[in-house]
Scaffold this active site. Structure first.
Site, PDB file in Angstrom:
ATOM      1  N   LYS A 201       0.838  -1.202   0.000  1.00 55.76           N
ATOM      2  CA  LYS A 201       0.000   0.000   0.000  1.00 55.76           C
ATOM      3  C   LYS A 201       0.874   1.254   0.000  1.00 55.76           C
ATOM      4  CE  LYS A 201      -1.721   2.596   3.149  1.00 55.76           C
ATOM      5  NZ  LYS A 201      -1.571   3.889   2.480  1.00 55.76           N
ATOM      6  N   GLU A 275      10.573   0.804   9.925  1.00 54.94           N
ATOM      7  CA  GLU A 275      11.555   1.857   9.642  1.00 54.94           C
ATOM      8  C   GLU A 275      10.856   3.171   9.955  1.00 54.94           C
ATOM      9  OE1 GLU A 275      14.638   1.486   8.545  1.00 54.94           O
ATOM     10  OE2 GLU A 275      14.633  -0.615   7.951  1.00 54.94           O
ATOM     11  N   CYS A 309      13.992  10.458   6.410  1.00 55.39           N
ATOM     12  CA  CYS A 309      14.040   9.988   7.794  1.00 55.39           C
ATOM     13  C   CYS A 309      15.461  10.056   8.353  1.00 55.39           C
ATOM     14  CB  CYS A 309      13.476   8.585   7.910  1.00 55.39           C
ATOM     15  SG  CYS A 309      14.077   7.483   6.641  1.00 55.39           S
ATOM     16  N   GLU A 406      11.083  15.244  15.077  1.00 55.52           N
ATOM     17  CA  GLU A 406      11.306  15.183  13.635  1.00 55.52           C
ATOM     18  C   GLU A 406      10.407  16.204  12.935  1.00 55.52           C
ATOM     19  OE1 GLU A 406       9.901  11.655  11.404  1.00 55.52           O
ATOM     20  OE2 GLU A 406      11.919  11.549  10.571  1.00 55.52           O
TER      21      GLU A 406
HETATM   22  P1  NAI Z   1       2.192   8.118   8.323  1.00 62.77           P
HETATM   23  O1  NAI Z   1       3.063   7.291   9.180  1.00 62.77           O
HETATM   24  O2  NAI Z   1       0.801   8.376   8.763  1.00 62.77           O
HETATM   25  O3  NAI Z   1       2.094   7.454   6.865  1.00 62.77           O
HETATM   26  C1  NAI Z   1       2.944   6.452   6.365  1.00 62.77           C
HETATM   27  C2  NAI Z   1       2.129   5.335   5.741  1.00 62.77           C
HETATM   28  O4  NAI Z   1       1.363   4.662   6.752  1.00 62.77           O
HETATM   29  C3  NAI Z   1       1.108   5.786   4.701  1.00 62.77           C
HETATM   30  O5  NAI Z   1       1.040   4.829   3.669  1.00 62.77           O
HETATM   31  C4  NAI Z   1      -0.188   5.803   5.497  1.00 62.77           C
HETATM   32  O6  NAI Z   1      -1.344   5.651   4.692  1.00 62.77           O
HETATM   33  C5  NAI Z   1      -0.020   4.609   6.404  1.00 62.77           C
HETATM   34  N1  NAI Z   1      -0.807   4.640   7.634  1.00 62.77           N
HETATM   35  C6  NAI Z   1      -1.282   5.722   8.310  1.00 62.77           C
HETATM   36  N2  NAI Z   1      -1.935   5.337   9.415  1.00 62.77           N
HETATM   37  C7  NAI Z   1      -1.882   3.983   9.440  1.00 62.77           C
HETATM   38  C8  NAI Z   1      -2.377   2.999  10.356  1.00 62.77           C
HETATM   39  N3  NAI Z   1      -3.043   3.332  11.459  1.00 62.77           N
HETATM   40  N4  NAI Z   1      -2.133   1.710  10.074  1.00 62.77           N
HETATM   41  C9  NAI Z   1      -1.435   1.350   8.989  1.00 62.77           C
HETATM   42  N5  NAI Z   1      -0.959   2.223   8.096  1.00 62.77           N
HETATM   43  C10 NAI Z   1      -1.176   3.539   8.323  1.00 62.77           C
HETATM   44  O7  NAI Z   1       2.928   9.477   8.039  1.00 62.77           O
HETATM   45  P2  NAI Z   1       2.267  10.879   7.626  1.00 62.77           P
HETATM   46  O8  NAI Z   1       1.036  11.155   8.423  1.00 62.77           O
HETATM   47  O9  NAI Z   1       2.133  10.918   6.172  1.00 62.77           O
HETATM   48  O10 NAI Z   1       3.394  11.897   8.084  1.00 62.77           O
HETATM   49  C11 NAI Z   1       3.407  12.404   9.395  1.00 62.77           C
HETATM   50  C12 NAI Z   1       4.819  12.587   9.876  1.00 62.77           C
HETATM   51  O11 NAI Z   1       5.463  11.336   9.954  1.00 62.77           O
HETATM   52  C13 NAI Z   1       5.714  13.406   8.981  1.00 62.77           C
HETATM   53  O12 NAI Z   1       5.564  14.757   9.243  1.00 62.77           O
HETATM   54  C14 NAI Z   1       7.075  12.892   9.319  1.00 62.77           C
HETATM   55  O13 NAI Z   1       7.586  13.543  10.449  1.00 62.77           O
HETATM   56  C15 NAI Z   1       6.833  11.462   9.650  1.00 62.77           C
HETATM   57  N6  NAI Z   1       7.155  10.562   8.538  1.00 62.77           N
HETATM   58  C16 NAI Z   1       8.307   9.898   8.595  1.00 62.77           C
HETATM   59  C17 NAI Z   1       8.680   9.074   7.574  1.00 62.77           C
HETATM   60  C18 NAI Z   1       9.957   8.362   7.638  1.00 62.77           C
HETATM   61  O14 NAI Z   1      10.350   7.724   6.669  1.00 62.77           O
HETATM   62  N7  NAI Z   1      10.656   8.431   8.753  1.00 62.77           N
HETATM   63  C19 NAI Z   1       7.858   8.910   6.376  1.00 62.77           C
HETATM   64  C20 NAI Z   1       6.616   9.620   6.423  1.00 62.77           C
HETATM   65  C21 NAI Z   1       6.308  10.417   7.470  1.00 62.77           C
END
Ligand code: NAI
Ligand code: MG
Length: 496
Positions: A201, A275, A309, A406
């Site tokens: 996904k 990750e 990240c 972050e």
């Molecule tokens: P997120 O963690 O919500 O999204 C990442 C993925 O997880 C997306 O595909 C999303 O649809 C999915 N997801 C969301 N809620 C879920 C759940 N309850 N169960 C399973 N999958 C779920 O990240 P978001 O909201 O886009 O970004 C928020 C913050 O997270 C950013 O501002 C950043 O600080 C951090 N982030 C860090 C990343 C990294 O690689 N370290 C990548 C993306 C975001």
């Protein structure tokens, strides 16, 4: 005659002023990309309409215009995808010799290379990253990952000598929006090489290259159901995590969601790897080659708008070279071109979404309220779309939220240190442990410092270098498990 002093750093004013006479003529990418008005879910080798018939739009963050719409997968669709993956696992993929699996993975790699130009454009349009980065980093590295893991498919006995590596079964894989196609490659390639089938996904703001990858997988003639790609937001992700017939979850994203997933999986038999976030210290010692280090600071925090990240989002500078480093850094920052992601001159593209821009702007406020000094470059930014001027915070302290949390944007928090011990103490004073950087002329110092920093990846005299042969992953709240390299096979097998 009194000398002009730059109020930013109390040092004599820089002679270099890039913001005036130097500018580049626009150099827009001219190749065409085909984006369909709508993408269905890729399940069992076919594009199928979502059970509830719902779709959502994905936009271009550089101009806020809709690019396409993708299916919203419900629990019913997740179930269908998992069933397809299970059946493909039982009947075909788990029985296929590694040598044959490898051929399919090579085929995916080659098609990605053939379509690299188009994929780069779509990646930049859907997510906002500069075309130079999608063209030179994201897409070539995605293909490289498939090439690398294709090579392992028939050599698992050598990867785990004296052991038998068995696939786990069906993997559910959830990826973020910062490196959409590359993260898909990081997830899919090792899973296929080790004999697993999967449901992937992508993130809701960047689904298009994943749907293009679905087309590539179809064109590579993979047996139906081996790879399924379904779109949706958090709810779809959660349905995948909680599906009873999943054997393994691989997640990359925020620490918050990672923790929720870990909680949901704790009482189950499912394997998982996470990750998550980071707040890396990029440490500049007084004996470093300063000009090279400045380039490393720029690359560390402004690559991909800071949506990385492992970004070097905390800068630790030895006090004796502080003024020189900051002065050169600000001069260099003034040369950064912020704007159209599809212009080849652009260094910093669009922030991925409105929500993310609001989050970054909130941190710019928070940092100032906490008492750090905000400095941003003077460049123009487009009037529409989501853009942010490169920013640094001077006089950040260890307790500031901008130092601890972050931000995931083009913002670096700067602190000083006097001794190596202080640098190590500050670098490790964080809940995260994903990455770090060390800049020094002394090899012995590199070994001394890097062995004491708790982080999965530490770069010495370079930053943000990635290679499929090299493992990547974190300690502490940055997650568990490794991706890439030989290590990246382990989270997808059971060893007997
Ligand atoms: P997120 O963690 O919500 O999204 C990442 C993925 O997880 C997306 O595909 C999303 O649809 C999915 N997801 C969301 N809620 C879920 C759940 N309850 N169960 C399973 N999958 C779920 O990240 P978001 O909201 O886009 O970004 C928020 C913050 O997270 C950013 O501002 C950043 O600080 C951090 N982030 C860090 C990343 C990294 O690689 N370290 C990548 C993306 C975001
Ligand atoms: Mg988008």
């Amino acid at each position: 005659m009194s000398k002009a002093v730059d109020s930013r750093t109390d040092r004599p004013e820089s002679k270099i002023r890039f913001s005036t006479s130097w500018s580049y003529a626009p150099a827009p990418e001219t190749a065409k990309a085909t984006i369909a008005p709508r993408y269905d879910l890729f399940i069992n080798g076919k594009f199928v309409t979502p059970a509830k018939g719902k779709y959502f739009a994905t936009t271009n963050p550089a101009n806020e215009k809709k690019l396409s719409e993708v299916g919203e997968a419900s629990a019913e669709d997740v179930n269908k995808a998992v069933k397809a993956a299970r059946s493909a696992y039982d009947k075909v993929w788990s029985k296929m010799p590694g040598k044959e699996r490898g051929k399919y993975i090579y085929r995916i790699a080659r098609i990605l290379q053939e379509r690299a130009r188009e994929l780069s454009i779509i990646e930049s349009m859907d997510g906002g990253k500069p075309i130079r980065e999608s063209r030179d980093v994201d897409i070539p590295l995605a293909a490289a990952h498939f090439f690398y893991y294709a090579g392992w498919a028939d050599k698992l006995d050598y990867a785990f000598p004296g052991r038998t590596a068995r696939p786990l079964g069906v993997a559910g894989q959830i990826i973020p929006w910062n490196f959409p196609l590359l993260m898909a490659a990081w997830k899919i390639a090792p899973a296929l090489a080790t004999g697993n089938t999967l449901v992937l996904k992508p993130a809701e703001t960047t689904p298009l290259t994943a749907m293009k990858l679905a087309e590539v997988i179809r064109d590579a003639d993979l047996p139906p159901g081996v790879v399924n790609i379904i779109t949706g937001a958090g709810e779809t992700g959660a349905a995948l995590v909680n599906h009873p017939d999943i054997d393994k979850i691989a997640f990359t994203g925020s620490t918050e969601v990672g923790k929720a997933i870990q909680k949901a999986l704790a009482p189950t038999r499912k394997h998982y790897s996470l990750e998550l976030g980071g707040k890396a210290a990029n440490i500049i010692f007084e004996d470093a080659t300063i000009d090279q280090a400045v380039e490393g600071i720029i690359n560390g925090i402004f690559f991909n708008q800071g949506h990385v990240c492992c970004a070097g989002s905390r800068l630790l500078v030895q006090e004796s070279v502080y003024k020189t480093v900051i002065g050169k850094l600000q001069d260099r920052m003034e040369t950064l071109v912020v704007g159209d992601p599809l212009d080849k001159n652009t260094d910093i593209g669009a922030i991925n979404s409105k929500i993310q821009l609001e989050k970054i702007n909130e941190y710019l406020e928070i940092g100032q309220k906490e008492g750090a000094n905000l400095w941003q470059t003077s460049c123009d930014i487009p009037s529409s779309g989501y853009f942010c001027r490169p920013a640094l915070f001077l006089n950040a302290t260890q307790s500031h939220r901008i130092t601890q949390e972050e931000i995931f944007g083009p913002v670096v928090a700067i602190q000083t240190f006097r001794t190596p011990a202080e640098a190590i103490e500050k670098a490790n004073n964080t809940p995260y442990g994903l990455s770090g950087g060390v800049w020094t002329d002394k090899g012995s110092k590199i070994f001394k410092i890097t062995t004491k920093i708790q982080a999965g990846v530490i770069w010495a005299n370079t930053y943000n270098k990635f290679d499929p042969t090299s493992p990547f992953g974190g300690y502490k709240e940055s997650g568990m498990g490794r991706e890439g390299g030989l290590h990246g096979l382990a989270p997808y097998v059971e060893l007997n």
